[in-house]
Design an enzyme around this catalytic site. Structure first.
Site, PDB file in Angstrom:
ATOM      1  CB  CYS A 108      -1.306   0.333   1.040  1.00 21.17           C
ATOM      2  SG  CYS A 108      -0.213  -0.085   2.445  1.00 21.17           S
ATOM      3  CB  THR A 109       0.189   4.403   0.144  1.00 22.05           C
ATOM      4  OG1 THR A 109      -0.993   5.026  -0.847  1.00 22.05           O
ATOM      5  CG2 THR A 109       0.785   5.939  -0.752  1.00 22.05           C
TER       6      THR A 109
END
Length: 298
Positions: free
Chosen positions: A192-193
């Site tokens: 994820c980010t």
């Protein structure tokens, strides 16, 4: 001249009084003219802030001075601009709130946190360790995107599984539906980010019988810092501030496809019609035509 900076940070740690933390962070950020968003719960803290470099440094010294946040993962990036008073152009305001979850999977009762962080999460992989795993296991390795489909639309790991979700809350239902049961016997790398969503997602997957679950430590941000666009990542990174997205090099591939005309783009935009709540991957030309691209996005 002011030096615009943005920090992305989180820490999982038991917090006995989230409201006290909220008041401390709100007052500190206001005094330093920082803007951004912070969420706090009994499980920890999650946020992103922007402002002038000296102010952000002062915030960080105070933040790390609180024992539960001493080892928090803090990532730096370049902001767009700050005004003469040091306010970031990348955030419209400061928001500091207490919530049941600091990342909204809709499963607060499943998350267990101790002083070491999330209990039962996936094995952490540094970017180099990720490459070693892929070199050793090849196509057996599955990349599993822990973001929503819009974010993945402009950038993702090559060959990744991208769940068709609009919100993080939809992941639990998909996992419970058995949609990804075929992956339970394969090495699954969640990403994820900045890493926070995969802290929780990997623990939810392990609790549902996924046998070999990893999480990319530091998320796409740390991977991009290490390998840029010369590794396993393709495209731009969607970010939740005024920048919209960031690239890791001067040769970033444009993999997004405009929902309106099919042109290559790394741009996303809100639907211009107030009655429409969707975002879409949309080029500047189609975005100028009200709802033309957004109506076909989903």
């Amino acid at each position: 001249m002011p030096t615009p900076k943005i920090v992305l940070f989180y820490a999982f740690a038991p917090l006995a009084d989230p409201e006290a933390i909220r008041l401390w962070q709100r007052d500190l950020c206001e005094a330093l003219h920082l803007r951004g968003r912070i969420l706090i719960s009994t499980h920890g803290i999650n946020g992103t802030l922007g402002g002038d470099l000296p102010a952000v440094k002062k915030w960080l010294r105070s933040f790390r001075g609180y024992a539960p946040f001493r080892d928090a993962d803090v990532k730096w990036s370049e902001g767009t601009a700050v005004d003469a008073d040091g306010y970031s152009a990348d955030f419209p305001k400061l928001s500091v709130k207490v919530r049941e979850e600091i990342v909204s999977f809709g499963a607060p009762d499943e998350l267990r946190v101790d002083r070491g962080g999330v209990v039962g999460g996936g094995t952490r992989l540094s970017p180099d360790a990720l490459h070693a795993l892929v070199a050793d296991r090849g196509d057996e390795v599955v990349f599993f995107d822990g973001r929503n489909a819009l974010e993945a639309g402009i950038g993702r790991f090559r060959g990744a599984v991208v769940p068709d979700v609009e919100t993080t809350r939809e992941f639990v239902g998909l996992l419970d539906s058995g949609a990804y049961d075929a992956l339970k016997d394969r090495p699954v790398v969640t990403y994820c980010t900045g890493g926070i969503r995969c802290e929780v997602l990997s623990s939810l997957m392990r609790a549902r019988g996924f046998g070999e679950v990893y999480q990319l430590d530091g998320g796409i941000v740390r991977y991009g810092e290490r390998f840029g666009d010369d590794g396993l990542w393709d495209g731009s990174l969607y970010v939740f501030d005024g920048r919209g997205s960031v690239d890791f090099s001067d040769h970033t591939a444009v993999i997004g496809v405009c929902a309106g005309c099919g042109a290559a783009t790394n741009r996303t935009a809100n639907c211009p019609d107030p009655s429409c709540r969707h975002q879409a991957v949309v080029c500047a030309t189609c975005d100028a035509v009200p709802c033309a691209a957004h109506s076909t996005a989903r």
